[in-house]
Enzyme design. Structure first.
Site, PDB file in Angstrom:
ATOM      1  N   ASP A 188       0.816  -1.214   0.000  1.00 57.42           N
ATOM      2  CA  ASP A 188       0.000   0.000   0.000  1.00 57.42           C
ATOM      3  C   ASP A 188       0.850   1.265   0.000  1.00 57.42           C
ATOM      4  OD1 ASP A 188      -2.572  -0.787  -0.333  1.00 57.42           O
ATOM      5  OD2 ASP A 188      -3.275  -0.161   1.639  1.00 57.42           O
ATOM      6  N   ASP A 240     -10.055  -6.443  11.207  1.00 59.10           N
ATOM      7  CA  ASP A 240      -9.958  -7.874  11.461  1.00 59.10           C
ATOM      8  C   ASP A 240     -11.007  -8.333  12.465  1.00 59.10           C
ATOM      9  OD1 ASP A 240      -8.787  -6.354  13.417  1.00 59.10           O
ATOM     10  OD2 ASP A 240      -6.886  -7.429  13.464  1.00 59.10           O
TER      11      ASP A 240
END
Length: 739
Positions: free
Chosen positions: A134, A462
Site C-alpha cells: 500500500d 480484522d
C-alpha cells in the site's frame, strides 16, 4: 486401508481448571460484596462514595466478563502426520502478506516473512504468495525481486536439510543446525556457509538501495514506478517466479489509489488481494499475515489444514487462528505487549466458546466464508449440488451485483462457493482482468466491505470481519503448536506500544457503537450469548479508561479533601477491599508463574496496564466520541517495526528506554502522578489538618487512601523523569531495572 481413513486430523480437548475457577469466583463474590456494602452505606457518605461505587460496578461487570471468557479452556491438537494419509491430494492455499510503509515497515522484515512462507513444508505447486504494497514503493518491489532470487536457493536448502526456522534472519543467528541425519556432514556446513553469504549479499543490496533517493533504475519492469505518488497512482501488478518447480509463485500488487476515493486501509487491501488471487489461483483457503509475522513452524500450513479438513469442519470452522507471538520482546516484557498470559488463559477460554476472534494475522480463512457463505448454505449445496450464496442460488446476475462487474471474477466466485479446489493457475491470462478488479472504483455498488470480504468501518477491520463470520454461525479454532506457528516483532518502545493500543481501542470502540455491534449480531444473527459477552469485554477496552482514571484520582482527592472512599481500618468491612487486593494480585502472579513468566514481568504488566488504560484508551474513547459528533475522523497509524535481530530493546546498562515526547498520550499519566505526589506531600508535611479545616469534614483521613495513593505513584513512576523539555531516553524500568 480402513484404519488409515479413520486416522484423526485434529481433536478438541477440554482443560481442567478447578483452582482457577475457584479463585475467579471468589474474587467475583468479594466484588459483589463490596458493591452491596457500598449500597447499604451510601446514605451515610457523599459524592466520593457514589463515584467509588460506580467505578467498582464497572470493574465487577468487567471481571464477570473475564470469568466468562476463561471458564472453559480447551486445546486444539492437530496431527499433520496423518494429513496425506487421509487426503493424498492436498488443497491449494493462497498466502497474503500486507505492508504499507517501507520506512515504518522496513523491506528486510517483509522479505523475511515472504521467504519463510515460500519455504513452508507444503507442496510448492499448491501455494501462491501475494504481497500487497500500500506504499507503492519501488524499494519494496526491488527487495521482493531480489528476495525471489534468493528463495530459489533458500527453499531447496530448507527442504533438503529440514530446516525448522525458515526466516533467514533468525536462522543465521545460531550455529549451523539441520534436522536431518546429513546435517552434521561437511556438505551441509558448506551449503550453510554459501546460503549465509547469499543472504548477507541480499541484505547488502536492499540496504544499499534504501540509501538511494531512487532505489534502482526505473526502467524495464521498474518503469511503472516512474512519477508515481503514494496516494495517487494506477494499479501495479507484477508476477515474479511463475512456473518454478520448487518455489511457489510470487505476485506483487499495489492497488490503484486516487485522492478522492476511499481506500479503507488494510481491509481494502485484503479485499483486492482476495479478488486478484481469485482470478489467478482461487485457492479454497487463504492465509493472511502482517509483513513482520514470519512462519516460525514449517508445518504451519499442514496444521491449519488438519483443522480445516477434519470431518465436521466443513460446516463448522470458518477460520483457524494462530496467536500473535513475538521474538524480539525485551526481558520481562516491560511494555506489556507479548500477550503470553492473555492467550494462555483468555485465548484458550474463548476457544472453548464459539472460537477466538480474528486477530488480523496468522489466520487461515475459507475463501467461501470470506465470500459470504453461511454454514447452512454448505449443507443445502451438498444436497442440491448447486452454488449457494447467502441462502440463494448463486446465478451470474446475483454474483455480479454482489461481487462486481467482472464476469471472469464472478465465475471464479462460483467455483469457490461450490467448493472446487481451483479455478485458474495461468497468471498471465488473468493479468488484464486483475488490473480491473484492483481498481479503486471497482467496489462501487457492490457488497464488498459490507456483506462480503473484509469489513469496512473500523480501524480494527480484522475484529469486525471475525465478528461478522461468528454472526453467521461459523466457529473458529485456535492453534498453539510448539514451536509457535508465526512470530513477529512487537512495538519497539513504550510510546509505540501505546500508539498501537490506542489504534486498537479506537477501532474496537467504533465497532461497539456501530450497526455491526455484537448486540445486533446476537439479536439478529447466530452469535452465541457467551460469545456476545466476550465481544462486549473486548470491544469496550476504551470505555475502561473512564472508571480507571476516576479510581486512580480518588485517593489523591480524598487525601486533599480529608475524606474517605474506603472503610476505616478498624471496621470489619475493610477486609473486603483488602481481600480483593490480595487475591487479585496473587491470582495474576499465579497466572504469570504458571506460564513461565517472572514476577517482574507481572509487575510490568500491572504497571503498563494502568498507564495504557488511563492514556491510550482514554484518547481512543475521546477520538470515537469526536467521530460520533462529526467533529473529526479517526486516522490509521502504522506502528514502527524494529528490524534488529536481537531479542531485546535495552540500553548499555540493561535498562529499558521509554521515550517521552509532546504526545498527548503522556498528559493523563503525568497529571495523575503529580496529583498523587502532591497529596502524599500534604500528608508527610502535616498539611492535611489544614485541608480538613478548610473543607469541614470530620471523618478524618484513612490509611487506605494513603496506601492507594502510594500504589498509584508506583504505577506511574516512569513519568516522574519524563516531562523535562526535549529530553528523551528516560528509563522506563527505573525501579526494577532489567539486568
Amino acid at each position: 486401508m480402513a484404519k488409515q481413513v479413520s486416522l484423526p486430523l485434529s481433536e478438541k480437548v477440554a482443560r481442567k481448571n478447578t483452582t482457577q475457577r475457584a479463585l475467579d469466583i471468589t474474587l467475583l463474590f468479594l466484588l459483589l460484596s463490596l458493591l452491596l456494602y457500598r449500597l447499604l452505606s451510601l446514605s451515610n457518605h457523599g459524592f466520593v462514595w457514589l463515584l467509588a461505587f460506580l467505578c467498582e460496578s464497572y470493574f465487577t461487570f468487567n471481571w464477570f466478563l473475564i470469568v466468562n471468557c476463561k471458564w472453559n479452556p480447551v486445546d486444539f491438537i492437530t496431527y499433520p502426520q496423518n494429513l496425506e494419509k487421509r487426503l493424498p491430494d492436498l488443497p491449494p492455499v493462497d498466502m497474503f502478506v500486507t505492508t504499507a510503509d517501507p520506512v515504518l515497515e522496513p523491506p528486510p522484515i517483509t522479505m523475511n516473512t515472504v521467504v519463510s512462507l515460500l519455504a513452508v513444508d507444503y507442496p510448492a505447486d499448491k501455494l501462491a504468495c501475494y504481497l500487497s504494497d500500500d506504499g507503492c514503493s519501488p524499494l519494496t518491489f526491488y527487495s521482493l525481486v531480489e528476495a525471489s532470487k534468493f528463495a530459489k536457493l533458500w527453499v531447496p536448502f530448507c527442504k533438503k536439510y529440514n530446516v525448522q526456522v525458515r526466516a533467514p534472519f533468525r536462522y543465521f543467528l545460531d550455529e549451523p543446525i539441520s534436522s536431518t541425519s546429513a546435517g552434521a556432514n561437511s556438505e551441509f556446513k558448506l551449503d550453510w556457509k554459501k546460503m549465509k553469504a547469499e543472504y548477507e549479499e541480499l541484505c547488502l543490496k536492499i540496504e544499499a538501495a534504501s540509501r538511494k533517493s531512487v532505489p534502482c533504475d526505473l526502467t524495464a519492469e521498474f518503469a511503472v514506478f516512474s512519477n508515481v505518488e503514494r496516494n495517487n497512482h494506477p494499479t501495479i501488478i507484477k508476477i515474479i517466479g511463475e512456473n518454478l518447480d520448487d518455489v511457489p509463485p510470487l505476485v506483487y500488487i499495489s492497488r490503484e489509489k486516487r485522492p478522492k476515493h476511499p481506500h479503507h486501509y488494510k481491509a481494502g487491501a485484503m479485499n483486492v488481494l482476495s479478488r486478484v488471487s481469485g482470478l489467478m489461483t482461487n485457492a479454497p483457503y487463504m492465509l493472511n499475515v502482517d509483513c513482520d509475522m514470519f512462519a516460525n513452524n514449517p508445518q504451519v500450513v499442514r496444521q491449519a489444514m488438519c483443522q480445516h479438513l477434519d470431518s465436521k469442519s466443513e460446516t463448522e470452522i470458518g477460520f483457524v487462528q494462530f496467536p500473535q507471538c513475538f521474538y524480539d520482546g525485551p526481558k520481562d516484557d516491560p511494555y506489556g505487549n507479548q500477550f503470553v498470559v492473555s492467550y494462555e488463559y483468555m485465548g484458550r477460554g474463548i476457544a472453548g466458546l464459539q472460537g477466538p476472534g480474528y486477530s488480523g494475522t496468522g489466520c487461515f480463512h475459507r475463501r467461501k466464508v470470506i465470500y459470504g457463505q453461511w454454514p447452512e448454505d454448505v449443507e443445502i449445496q451438498a444436497r442440491n449440488h448447486t452454488s449457494i450464496f447467502n441462502g440463494k442460488l448463486a446465478d451470474n446476475e446475483l454474483l455480479i451485483k454482489a461481487f462486481g462487474k467482472s464476469k471472469q471474477f464472478s465465475e471464479s466466485v462460483a467455483y469457490a462457493l461450490k467448493g472446487k479446489k481451483s479455478f485458474s493457475n495461468n497468471f498471465s491470462n488473468s493479468l488484464e482482468e486483475a488490473f480491473y478488479v484492483a481498481s479503486c472504483d471497482y467496489e462501487f455498488g457492490t457488497s464488498w466491505g459490507n456483506k462480503i470480504g473484509w469489513m469496512y468501518g473500523s480501524m480494527t477491520e480484522d475484529v469486525m470481519t471475525g465478528l461478522m463470520i461468528h454472526k453467521k454461525g461459523w466457529k473458529s479454532a485456535l492453534l498453539m503448536p510448539k514451536p509457535q506457528g508465526f512470530l513477529g516483532c512487537a512495538p519497539s518502545g513504550g510510546p509505540a506500544a501505546m500508539t498501537q493500543q490506542k489504534r486498537w481501542a479506537t477501532g474496537l470502540l467504533e465497532i461497539l457503537v456501530s450497526k455491526n455491534s455484537p448486540i445486533f449480531a446476537f439479536l439478529n444473527g447466530k452469535l452465541q450469548f457467551r460469545m456476545l459477552l466476550f465481544y462486549l469485554w473486548f470491544l469496550s477496552w476504551g470505555l475502561f479508561s473512564i472508571p480507571e482514571l476516576c479510581y486512580a484520582a480518588l485517593p489523591a482527592y480524598c487525601i486533599i479533601a480529608n475524606s474517605q472512599f474506603l472503610p476505616k481500618v478498624q471496621e470489619p468491612a475493610m477486609l473486603i477491599p483488602v481481600s480483593i487486593f490480595v487475591i487479585y494480585n496473587l491470582l495474576t502472579i499465579r497466572e504469570y508463574l504458571k506460564t513461565g513468566m517472572s514476577i517482574r514481568a507481572w509487575w510490568n504488566f500491572m504497571r503498563i496496564g494502568r498507564i495504557t488504560r488511563t492514556s491510550a484508551y482514554l484518547l481512543a474513547a475521546l477520538t470515537v466520541v469526536l467521530k460520533l459528533l462529526g467533529l473529526s475522523e479517526t486516522v490509521f497509524e502504522v506502528t514502527q517495526k524494529d528490524q534488529s535481530g536481537s531479542d531485546g530493546d535495552e540500553t548499555k546498562n540493561g535498562a529499558i528506554k521509554f521515550t517521552f515526547d509532546e504526545s498527548p498520550l503522556f498528559v493523563p499519566g503525568t497529571t495523575l502522578l503529580l496529583v498523587n505526589l502532591t497529596a502524599l506531600l500534604a500528608v508527610s508535611s502535616g498539611l492535611r489538618q489544614l485541608a480538613a479545616h478548610d473543607v469541614g469534614h470530620g471523618n478524618g483521613l484513612g490509611a487506605g487512601e494513603v496506601f492507594c495513593s502510594l500504589w498509584v505513584v508506583l504505577f506511574f513512576l516512569p513519568f516522574l523523569k519524563g516531562p523535562r523539555g526535549d529530553e528523551v531516553g528516560v528509563l522506563f524500568n527505573q525501579t526494577i531495572a532489567i539486568d
